[in-house]
Design an enzyme around this catalytic site. Sequence first.
Site, short mmCIF file in Angstrom:
data_model
loop_
_atom_site.label_atom_id
_atom_site.label_comp_id
_atom_site.label_asym_id
_atom_site.label_seq_id
_atom_site.Cartn_x
_atom_site.Cartn_y
_atom_site.Cartn_z
N ASN A 1 -29.64 -51.01 7.82
CA ASN A 1 -29.81 -51.13 6.36
C ASN A 1 -28.51 -51.53 5.68
O ASN A 1 -28.49 -52.38 4.78
CB ASN A 1 -30.31 -49.81 5.78
CG ASN A 1 -31.80 -49.61 5.98
OD1 ASN A 1 -32.55 -50.57 6.09
ND2 ASN A 1 -32.22 -48.36 6.04
N ASP B 1 -36.86 -41.39 17.10
CA ASP B 1 -35.98 -41.71 15.98
C ASP B 1 -35.19 -42.97 16.35
O ASP B 1 -34.66 -43.08 17.46
CB ASP B 1 -35.02 -40.55 15.72
CG ASP B 1 -34.24 -40.74 14.43
OD1 ASP B 1 -34.77 -40.38 13.37
OD2 ASP B 1 -33.10 -41.25 14.49
N HIS C 1 -32.11 -53.54 3.13
CA HIS C 1 -33.30 -52.71 3.33
C HIS C 1 -34.54 -53.53 3.67
O HIS C 1 -35.44 -53.03 4.36
CB HIS C 1 -33.55 -51.86 2.08
CG HIS C 1 -32.56 -50.75 1.93
ND1 HIS C 1 -32.70 -49.54 2.57
CD2 HIS C 1 -31.39 -50.67 1.23
CE1 HIS C 1 -31.67 -48.75 2.26
NE2 HIS C 1 -30.87 -49.42 1.46
N GLU D 1 -36.86 -43.11 9.38
CA GLU D 1 -36.89 -43.88 10.63
C GLU D 1 -37.39 -43.02 11.78
O GLU D 1 -37.10 -43.28 12.94
CB GLU D 1 -35.49 -44.43 10.95
CG GLU D 1 -34.44 -43.40 11.20
CD GLU D 1 -33.63 -43.02 9.97
OE1 GLU D 1 -32.49 -42.58 10.15
OE2 GLU D 1 -34.13 -43.18 8.84
N ASP E 1 -36.83 -52.68 6.75
CA ASP E 1 -38.29 -52.49 6.69
C ASP E 1 -38.99 -53.30 7.78
O ASP E 1 -39.97 -52.83 8.38
CB ASP E 1 -38.81 -52.91 5.31
CG ASP E 1 -38.47 -51.91 4.23
OD1 ASP E 1 -38.02 -50.79 4.57
OD2 ASP E 1 -38.67 -52.23 3.04
#
Length: 289
Positions: free
Chosen positions: A143, A135, A148, A178, A152
């Site tokens: 973000n 994670d 975002h 994530e 990404d």
Amino acid sequence: MPPTSPYEASHAEDRREILDEIARLRDALTRKIRSSVKGSTDGIIIARLCAGLTLDEWDEIIQDGHFMHWLALPASGDATPHLARLQRTLEELAHQTRHDPLTGLANRRAFEKVLKMELERSYRSGTSLSLAILDLDDFKAVNDTYGHLCGDRVLVGIAGTLLGHKRGYDLAARIGGEEFALILPGSGLMQAETTLMRLLDESRGRQVTCEGVADPVGVTCSAGLVCTKGKMHLTVERFIGMADKALYEAKAQGKNRIVKAPIPDLLETPQATLVHAQEKQFLFTGPDT
């Protein structure tokens, strides 16, 4: 830009009408499907003749309207180009059902299917199987701070790191926003930990350049690792649960680290071993009184 000819204007109008018609039909069918009984296998194929429409024009229409699930066949003539297109579409749809669209890694559905198969293989052959769940640390801040699109790019970068450190028969998957997973068939705990250490080292040094952001963006990872020796039958849910628990412990210890779960084979004595021990006790000491 030269003025639009009457032919081009008419052609564009035809395309808009076809797009609108298919969109209305798609919306109506979507509402019908949602209201249908869940689990039903009944269905039909709907055909609509579009006289004069070519395969190239149809390709443009499905791209514009995102009608990737719609298939086309010729009304007459050679069907080979259309059948080739049909085959490519089916392959693309099959790929989409198994892969995450952003990173290209296996998705949750494919991950669980492969993990179930590998757990069964491990138990049948008595070989090791390791699972790592990773994670990204504080990814929400990426973000929130950089947007975002930048987030990404970070996810795609981590996916590339996973792909760079896995073997050909390992499986890398994105199983959450994530959250990632790595299935390592045949890997014992030490070998899997070594792989993860290299992976986390590279992720610490990976920097992503985002548009409009002055400095490169980087993140760290936490990982939970579990390994079975194949001595007992384990469910997918339990195996994932053990890796998840180790991941939560890694987060609690300060993140950016690996925590190993206890080997489940050593936590419980397999039933066959218990039976064998009871048989030996009976032979040497007789039945309990």
